[in-house]
Scaffold this motif. Sequence first.
Motif, PDB file in Angstrom:
ATOM      1  N   GLN A  39       0.821  -1.109   0.028  1.00 17.43           N
ATOM      2  CA  GLN A  39      -0.054   0.108   0.012  1.00 17.43           C
ATOM      3  C   GLN A  39       0.915   1.153   0.115  1.00 17.43           C
ATOM      4  O   GLN A  39       0.458   2.179  -0.760  1.00 17.43           O
ATOM      5  N   LEU A  40       2.036   1.248   0.868  1.00 14.97           N
ATOM      6  CA  LEU A  40       2.720   2.407   0.662  1.00 14.97           C
ATOM      7  C   LEU A  40       3.443   2.581  -0.506  1.00 14.97           C
ATOM      8  O   LEU A  40       3.739   3.735  -1.142  1.00 14.97           O
ATOM      9  N   GLU A  86       2.174   1.697  -3.393  1.00 13.09           N
ATOM     10  CA  GLU A  86       1.319   1.972  -4.238  1.00 13.09           C
ATOM     11  C   GLU A  86       0.975   3.785  -4.211  1.00 13.09           C
ATOM     12  O   GLU A  86       0.755   4.410  -4.932  1.00 13.09           O
ATOM     13  N   HIS A  87       1.135   4.275  -2.932  1.00 13.29           N
ATOM     14  CA  HIS A  87       1.034   5.695  -2.288  1.00 13.29           C
ATOM     15  C   HIS A  87       2.121   6.467  -2.972  1.00 13.29           C
ATOM     16  O   HIS A  87       1.906   7.452  -3.508  1.00 13.29           O
ATOM     17  N   GLU A  88       3.208   5.665  -2.863  1.00  8.98           N
ATOM     18  CA  GLU A  88       4.454   6.475  -3.383  1.00  8.98           C
ATOM     19  C   GLU A  88       4.295   6.450  -4.848  1.00  8.98           C
ATOM     20  O   GLU A  88       4.617   7.618  -5.611  1.00  8.98           O
ATOM     21  N   ARG A  89       3.914   5.539  -5.584  1.00  9.63           N
ATOM     22  CA  ARG A  89       3.855   5.589  -7.010  1.00  9.63           C
ATOM     23  C   ARG A  89       2.640   6.774  -7.273  1.00  9.63           C
ATOM     24  O   ARG A  89       2.800   7.299  -8.360  1.00  9.63           O
ATOM     25  N   ALA A  90       1.280   6.665  -6.533  1.00  6.30           N
ATOM     26  CA  ALA A  90       0.721   7.600  -6.685  1.00  6.30           C
ATOM     27  C   ALA A  90       1.030   9.272  -6.639  1.00  6.30           C
ATOM     28  O   ALA A  90       0.751   9.951  -7.185  1.00  6.30           O
ATOM     29  N   ALA A  91       1.797   9.057  -5.493  1.00  2.34           N
ATOM     30  CA  ALA A  91       2.410  10.533  -5.214  1.00  2.34           C
ATOM     31  C   ALA A  91       3.444  11.118  -6.598  1.00  2.34           C
ATOM     32  O   ALA A  91       3.264  12.081  -6.771  1.00  2.34           O
ATOM     33  N   HIS A 128       1.191  11.983  -9.108  1.00  3.30           N
ATOM     34  CA  HIS A 128       0.523  13.263  -8.907  1.00  3.30           C
ATOM     35  C   HIS A 128       1.662  14.511  -8.780  1.00  3.30           C
ATOM     36  O   HIS A 128       1.238  15.396  -9.643  1.00  3.30           O
TER      37      HIS A 128
END
Length: 555
Positions: free
Chosen positions: A299-300, A302-307, A310
């Motif tokens: 999840q982290l 994935e969040h880093e990829r999303a960040a 973004h």
Amino acid sequence: MTDRELPSVPQTRGGGFDTETGASAFSSTRYLPRRDRVEKSVPALPAVSMPAVQEVLDALPGSATFLLPVYGARGEVTDFRITAASPDAVDVGARKGRELVGLSVRETYPSVVGSELWQGYLTALDTGLRYESEPFDYEEVVAGVSRRSRLAVRAASCHAGLIVSWVSMDDAERDQRRLRAMQRLARMGWADWDLVRNAVTWSDEVYAVFDRDPALGPMALEELPGHVVAEDLPALGESVRLLLGDGAPIDHTFRVTGSQGQVRHVRIVAEADVDLHGTPVEVHGFFQDLTALKQAQEQLLEHERAAVAHRSLLEAERDLAARLQHALLPLPQQSLSLAGLTVDVAYQPLQEGLNVGGDWYSAIELSDGSALLVVGDVAGHGLDAVATMAQLRFTAKGMAITGTPLPQILARLNTLLLHGSERNFSTATMVMARYEPDSSRFTWVQAGHLPPLLVRDGEARFLTAPHGVLLGAVPTPRYDSASVQLLPGDQLLLYTDGLVEEPGEDITDGLARLSRTAEACSGDARVLDGILGTLVSPDVRRDDICVLHVGLTPA
């Protein structure tokens, strides 16, 4: 020796020990004394050397004491007194070692008298057989505080007394509870493999790690590959081979499939005990369920990829915004040469980070060789003000290029604000001027704007403003023009109100301050820098600022 000649211990506690203690630490089961002891004479007993007993106890670990019986008039045991204690001895009342010496059992632990434990003491003293109690609960009140413990006691006859030792079951049980809690919270369980006897032992938590029914018993290491995801088998097999073959410790993570088909991430950490020949004979280790940790890591990630995505989007938007700024907004600072004039520009929007505001300027040379100079101010800040500003700025430039007279340009801009399809009730002020180099004539109009400041021969004066109301205020305004002949060395300032306004101050005070500052800086090489440095404080300013300094080259 008769019973009256027996070695005796004083009935009061020695060494200043307090006899006022609470309830006994031992079981209160009632015990009836043996009848054949009643009315009998006490046999002669050898004298006991307390220093010698104490030396023996000093070498013993754990809690141990030496009790001497206290006999009554008829030869019955009425009490026991502690005459020696091991250094590590501690009772439930937290008394330790030598603090126990001198204590009376009857006085300190009154509920022992007549209990099962008391009977055990008497039996061991009478028969010489060792007495071992079952674990029992014990509660004592010391200084008003109740202390509860669980004990197991052993008593053995020795030199007319008893060697009594006890173990607190609380520590062991507490350690077991802590171990179980740590395993549960860490989702970890231990495992032992006896390779010689082919025996496997698992803690309860290992069954939870593998989602395995405890009724099936533990798995041998050889069974493990049957539950592992196929892609992880080669690496796990190599680790197990090194462990069982070479005795090398392992720390390996792999995936297993649970009973419901769910995939779990499991870590094994193990080491081997080897014999004299270096052959592993036992393996000890633990399994840990890392599924939740892996899911959190995924999840982290994935969040880093999303960040990152973004951030890339924001960078693209920022780049686009920068391009739009260059297309829509004035440059923050520049120097121009137009039609024989030197024009220095300073543009400072209040929202520095966004670089957007309602103030604007234009300074261009027209096709007939004249120069167009404009300074405007739209009410408000932000993107709405920028949108209105862009409309006014580019419309004014377009009409000026086509030769439209200045008063007509203002009138049409007023109509644009009043009847625009996206009417947002904006108003604006504006000063527009045209300089003709052939005649050195400076013609200007204004719409509710502050007048230009003329500096000539070191003296400053504001030009008399022609008639004109702010844009967007009335449907049919009147706009007039005025002209002034510029002389070599003259300087003009076109500016917005952010340069002169101060909260709570009359505008005339700000204009007077600007006049004095312009006179003081008129001889500087960079006049505009001196004016801004004197009048503008970045920490307290509350409005956009736009200033054009126009200088006519001296003859």
